[in-house]
Write a protein that holds these residues in place. Sequence first.
Motif, PDB file in Angstrom:
ATOM      1  N   VAL A 221       0.829  -1.200   0.000  1.00 23.22           N
ATOM      2  CA  VAL A 221       0.000   0.000   0.000  1.00 23.22           C
ATOM      3  C   VAL A 221       0.862   1.250   0.000  1.00 23.22           C
ATOM      4  CG1 VAL A 221      -2.196  -0.763   0.861  1.00 23.22           C
ATOM      5  CG2 VAL A 221      -0.276  -0.550   2.412  1.00 23.22           C
ATOM      6  N   THR A 222       2.182   1.032  -0.081  1.00 27.62           N
ATOM      7  CA  THR A 222       3.042   2.197  -0.201  1.00 27.62           C
ATOM      8  C   THR A 222       2.775   2.794  -1.557  1.00 27.62           C
ATOM      9  OG1 THR A 222       4.752   1.319   1.153  1.00 27.62           O
ATOM     10  CG2 THR A 222       5.380   3.018  -0.355  1.00 27.62           C
ATOM     11  N   THR A 223       2.850   4.070  -1.565  1.00 26.69           N
ATOM     12  CA  THR A 223       2.400   4.725  -2.758  1.00 26.69           C
ATOM     13  C   THR A 223       3.518   5.605  -3.256  1.00 26.69           C
ATOM     14  OG1 THR A 223       1.384   6.033  -1.073  1.00 26.69           O
ATOM     15  CG2 THR A 223      -0.055   4.677  -2.377  1.00 26.69           C
ATOM     16  N   ASP A 224       4.246   5.058  -4.211  1.00 26.37           N
ATOM     17  CA  ASP A 224       5.309   5.843  -4.844  1.00 26.37           C
ATOM     18  C   ASP A 224       4.747   7.108  -5.449  1.00 26.37           C
ATOM     19  OD1 ASP A 224       7.351   4.268  -4.238  1.00 26.37           O
ATOM     20  OD2 ASP A 224       7.478   3.218  -6.167  1.00 26.37           O
ATOM     21  N   HIS A 225       3.485   7.007  -5.814  1.00 28.61           N
ATOM     22  CA  HIS A 225       2.901   8.138  -6.524  1.00 28.61           C
ATOM     23  C   HIS A 225       2.421   9.236  -5.582  1.00 28.61           C
ATOM     24  CE1 HIS A 225      -0.260   5.325  -5.491  1.00 28.61           C
ATOM     25  NE2 HIS A 225      -1.159   6.288  -5.672  1.00 28.61           N
ATOM     26  N   ARG A 226       2.566   8.982  -4.275  1.00 32.95           N
ATOM     27  CA  ARG A 226       2.225  10.035  -3.329  1.00 32.95           C
ATOM     28  C   ARG A 226       3.495  10.485  -2.631  1.00 32.95           C
ATOM     29  NH1 ARG A 226      -2.392   7.485   0.099  1.00 32.95           N
ATOM     30  NH2 ARG A 226      -2.630   9.511   1.083  1.00 32.95           N
ATOM     31  N   VAL A 227       3.788  11.764  -2.767  1.00 33.33           N
ATOM     32  CA  VAL A 227       5.086  12.261  -2.330  1.00 33.33           C
ATOM     33  C   VAL A 227       4.895  13.467  -1.422  1.00 33.33           C
ATOM     34  CG1 VAL A 227       7.215  13.385  -3.145  1.00 33.33           C
ATOM     35  CG2 VAL A 227       6.279  11.421  -4.379  1.00 33.33           C
ATOM     36  N   ILE A 228       5.770  13.528  -0.420  1.00 36.02           N
ATOM     37  CA  ILE A 228       5.816  14.724   0.414  1.00 36.02           C
ATOM     38  C   ILE A 228       7.169  15.384   0.180  1.00 36.02           C
ATOM     39  CG2 ILE A 228       5.975  15.555   2.787  1.00 36.02           C
ATOM     40  CD1 ILE A 228       4.017  13.380   3.556  1.00 36.02           C
ATOM     41  N   ALA A 229       7.160  16.686  -0.046  1.00 38.28           N
ATOM     42  CA  ALA A 229       8.425  17.380  -0.280  1.00 38.28           C
ATOM     43  C   ALA A 229       8.440  18.675   0.509  1.00 38.28           C
ATOM     44  CB  ALA A 229       8.584  17.669  -1.769  1.00 38.28           C
ATOM     45  N   ARG A 230       9.595  18.985   1.044  1.00 39.38           N
ATOM     46  CA  ARG A 230       9.750  20.266   1.736  1.00 39.38           C
ATOM     47  C   ARG A 230      10.730  21.086   0.892  1.00 39.38           C
ATOM     48  NH1 ARG A 230      10.991  19.734   8.057  1.00 39.38           N
ATOM     49  NH2 ARG A 230       9.156  18.393   7.980  1.00 39.38           N
ATOM     50  N   ILE A 231      10.231  22.157   0.350  1.00 41.46           N
ATOM     51  CA  ILE A 231      11.027  22.882  -0.630  1.00 41.46           C
ATOM     52  C   ILE A 231      11.161  24.340  -0.215  1.00 41.46           C
ATOM     53  CG2 ILE A 231      11.187  23.549  -3.075  1.00 41.46           C
ATOM     54  CD1 ILE A 231       9.339  21.126  -3.657  1.00 41.46           C
ATOM     55  N   GLU A 232      12.380  24.839  -0.341  1.00 45.42           N
ATOM     56  CA  GLU A 232      12.636  26.240  -0.025  1.00 45.42           C
ATOM     57  C   GLU A 232      12.454  27.064  -1.292  1.00 45.42           C
ATOM     58  OE1 GLU A 232      15.956  28.504   2.694  1.00 45.42           O
ATOM     59  OE2 GLU A 232      16.637  26.965   1.293  1.00 45.42           O
ATOM     60  N   GLY A 233      11.544  28.018  -1.220  1.00 41.13           N
ATOM     61  CA  GLY A 233      11.304  28.832  -2.399  1.00 41.13           C
ATOM     62  C   GLY A 233       9.931  29.473  -2.341  1.00 41.13           C
ATOM     63  N   GLU A 234       9.596  30.207  -3.370  1.00 46.43           N
ATOM     64  CA  GLU A 234       8.316  30.910  -3.346  1.00 46.43           C
ATOM     65  C   GLU A 234       7.181  29.930  -3.589  1.00 46.43           C
ATOM     66  OE1 GLU A 234       5.719  34.089  -5.697  1.00 46.43           O
ATOM     67  OE2 GLU A 234       7.811  33.862  -6.387  1.00 46.43           O
ATOM     68  N   LYS A 235       6.199  30.000  -2.710  1.00 46.46           N
ATOM     69  CA  LYS A 235       5.164  28.970  -2.679  1.00 46.46           C
ATOM     70  C   LYS A 235       4.384  28.871  -4.001  1.00 46.46           C
ATOM     71  CE  LYS A 235       1.176  28.979  -0.240  1.00 46.46           C
ATOM     72  NZ  LYS A 235       0.380  29.216   0.964  1.00 46.46           N
ATOM     73  N   ALA A 236       3.916  30.022  -4.442  1.00 44.05           N
ATOM     74  CA  ALA A 236       3.057  30.024  -5.626  1.00 44.05           C
ATOM     75  C   ALA A 236       3.784  29.441  -6.830  1.00 44.05           C
ATOM     76  CB  ALA A 236       2.586  31.445  -5.919  1.00 44.05           C
ATOM     77  N   ALA A 237       5.042  29.843  -6.969  1.00 43.64           N
ATOM     78  CA  ALA A 237       5.826  29.369  -8.120  1.00 43.64           C
ATOM     79  C   ALA A 237       6.050  27.867  -8.044  1.00 43.64           C
ATOM     80  CB  ALA A 237       7.171  30.107  -8.164  1.00 43.64           C
ATOM     81  N   ILE A 238       6.299  27.429  -6.844  1.00 40.44           N
ATOM     82  CA  ILE A 238       6.548  25.992  -6.672  1.00 40.44           C
ATOM     83  C   ILE A 238       5.305  25.193  -7.025  1.00 40.44           C
ATOM     84  CG2 ILE A 238       7.041  24.191  -4.981  1.00 40.44           C
ATOM     85  CD1 ILE A 238       8.819  26.268  -3.526  1.00 40.44           C
ATOM     86  N   LEU A 239       4.167  25.650  -6.482  1.00 39.63           N
ATOM     87  CA  LEU A 239       2.915  24.960  -6.769  1.00 39.63           C
ATOM     88  C   LEU A 239       2.660  24.908  -8.266  1.00 39.63           C
ATOM     89  CD1 LEU A 239       0.562  26.294  -3.949  1.00 39.63           C
ATOM     90  CD2 LEU A 239       1.316  23.940  -4.278  1.00 39.63           C
ATOM     91  N   GLN A 240       2.918  26.047  -8.870  1.00 39.02           N
ATOM     92  CA  GLN A 240       2.740  26.162 -10.312  1.00 39.02           C
ATOM     93  C   GLN A 240       3.584  25.140 -11.062  1.00 39.02           C
ATOM     94  OE1 GLN A 240       0.752  28.675 -11.679  1.00 39.02           O
ATOM     95  NE2 GLN A 240       1.030  27.615 -13.646  1.00 39.02           N
ATOM     96  N   ALA A 241       4.855  25.063 -10.635  1.00 36.25           N
ATOM     97  CA  ALA A 241       5.790  24.166 -11.320  1.00 36.25           C
ATOM     98  C   ALA A 241       5.387  22.707 -11.132  1.00 36.25           C
ATOM     99  CB  ALA A 241       7.207  24.400 -10.790  1.00 36.25           C
ATOM    100  N   ILE A 242       4.970  22.394  -9.920  1.00 36.78           N
ATOM    101  CA  ILE A 242       4.600  21.001  -9.664  1.00 36.78           C
ATOM    102  C   ILE A 242       3.378  20.620 -10.480  1.00 36.78           C
ATOM    103  CG2 ILE A 242       3.829  19.352  -7.922  1.00 36.78           C
ATOM    104  CD1 ILE A 242       5.529  20.856  -5.877  1.00 36.78           C
ATOM    105  N   ARG A 243       2.451  21.560 -10.552  1.00 38.81           N
ATOM    106  CA  ARG A 243       1.246  21.261 -11.349  1.00 38.81           C
ATOM    107  C   ARG A 243       1.613  20.960 -12.787  1.00 38.81           C
ATOM    108  NH1 ARG A 243      -1.370  25.631  -8.485  1.00 38.81           N
ATOM    109  NH2 ARG A 243      -2.462  24.673  -6.719  1.00 38.81           N
ATOM    110  N   GLY A 244       2.776  21.475 -13.197  1.00 35.30           N
ATOM    111  CA  GLY A 244       3.205  21.254 -14.569  1.00 35.30           C
ATOM    112  C   GLY A 244       3.759  19.861 -14.823  1.00 35.30           C
ATOM    113  N   ILE A 245       4.042  19.126 -13.766  1.00 42.84           N
ATOM    114  CA  ILE A 245       4.590  17.784 -13.970  1.00 42.84           C
ATOM    115  C   ILE A 245       3.520  16.907 -14.605  1.00 42.84           C
ATOM    116  CG2 ILE A 245       5.461  15.715 -12.818  1.00 42.84           C
ATOM    117  CD1 ILE A 245       6.552  17.537 -10.614  1.00 42.84           C
TER     118      ILE A 245
END
Lengths: 321, 234
Positions: A221-245
């Motif tokens: 039930v481990t889920t490679d497809h579910r990830v937690i990341a702690r990232i230093e940087g501007e929140k909005a930009a990061i969210l934006q970039a991740i949504r682009g994956i």
Amino acid sequence: MIEVRNLTKHYGDKKAVNDISFTVEDGEILGFLGPNGAGKSTTMNMLTGYISSTSGQALINGVDILEDPIGAKKYIGYLPEIPPLYLDMTVKAYLNFVFDLKKCKLPRRSHMKDVMTLCKIQDVEDRLIRNLSKGYKQRVGLAQALIGNPPVLILDEPTVGLDPKQMVEIRTLIKRLGKNHTVILSSHILSEIQAVCDRVIIINKGVVAADDTATNLSNQVTTDHRVIARIEGEKAAILQAIRGIEGIKYVRADMEREEGIWEYEMEAEPGQDIRRDVNRICRENDWNILLLKTMEMTLEDIFLKITMGEHIDLTAKGGDQ
Amino acid sequence: MGAIYRREIGAFFTSSIAYVFLAVFYLITGFFFTMDNLAAGSTSLASVFSTMFVISIFLIPILTMRLFSEEKKQRTDQGLLTAPVSLTGIVLGKYFAALTMFLIATAIVFIFGVILSLFGTVAWMTLLSNFLAIVLVGAAFIAVGLFISSLTENQIAAAVASMVVLLMFFLVDTLAARVSMSWLQSLLYDLSFYTRYYEFTCGIFNLSSVLFFISAAVLFNFFTVRVFEKRRWS
């Protein structure tokens, strides 16, 4: 070795245990996990010949417990949920009684000493069992099971009533015993099962809900497809970039862990590992990754999900083999 | 069986049941011995033996009450029933432990006999057959008490129920005397423990009575084993 085939126990109309089958190999430690009333103790009582099964078979080292109870019981050391202690006896007298009861052929003195040392009860050997603390009583119960050095140990919640230090000691002891004994251990403490057992069987409402190694159970039930990341940087930009994956299903900023550093939780299509993608976008944007992990389910999550009746497909074997 | 026997003997003494049982037994038989033998100047122990039958009805349940009920209550039966011993071994271990206590109690009659022999002639053969009779009655009563103890978790309930049942065995006589149907009357007399026992106190050694007491003991021990069999299978 223990073989259980289609073991069933009915109490009137109630099915306490329903068609349970499993095998425990020599030198294996099997953990029995389940909420109270799931049928753990009933199963153990059937294995040890305390109660009979309605149908099905239990073989201890190849001997059927119902056909040749005395032969099968010789192989078993049993610690029931409530240790069978005679309160009006001293520890030594009681263990001597058990020694005689089991018609033990080992040299009495040295064997007694070994067992008492192993369970750390030498210092109370002359005290009445009535006056012992719960922890000591539990250990005397374990000692009782170990007398005669039976190859199969069946322990029903062996660490109940012990303090954390004793718990660790008993777990270490069980682990050590597991090297040359076949052990079945029941518990509802998950960390205990995870720490001690090679294999876990989860019982719920009298049926086997899962049967696998602790690691595999988590993996399934481990889920490679579910990830937690702690990232230093501007929140909005990061969210934006991740949504682009590609293949990402959702992402959210969970909480601000340190100043300017948010924790993001994201999920992609099942089977897709997005950790590399996350790493790539951070490199491209010069953000620092301070933490990146897949959301592993602990045994606790699995346990809760299973016992709360949530659907988890555990019958399909995980992709580890 | 040996391990259980030894443990029970030990438990009788640590739980002080042994002391209470023996003290009361000696006290009452001693009282009748003093009154009917020493004071009355008789060497016939018939009244002492009659007394023994009656006090056994009340004292044997004290011996047997906790033998199985306490095991069940403290869950120690789980240790016994999962040990490599047969049910018969468990039951008989306890049975013979109680019987041993009863033997220690009844053996007092030999001391009485020795005391009496200082003053007159004692009919040792009669004494011996009387002793055998009370032991046989005890053997049957203990089996009944043990069986009742296996039915409950409560010592007191076991003791009271055993006393009532044993008392019934005693009262069957009184009932039989008032029954007009002759076949029923003779049946009741046949089943009467006291009638059979009374013959012994008169100096009659009846082999069929010996067999009767032994059969009763075997039967109730068998019932006790069945209780455990049944509990396991239910």
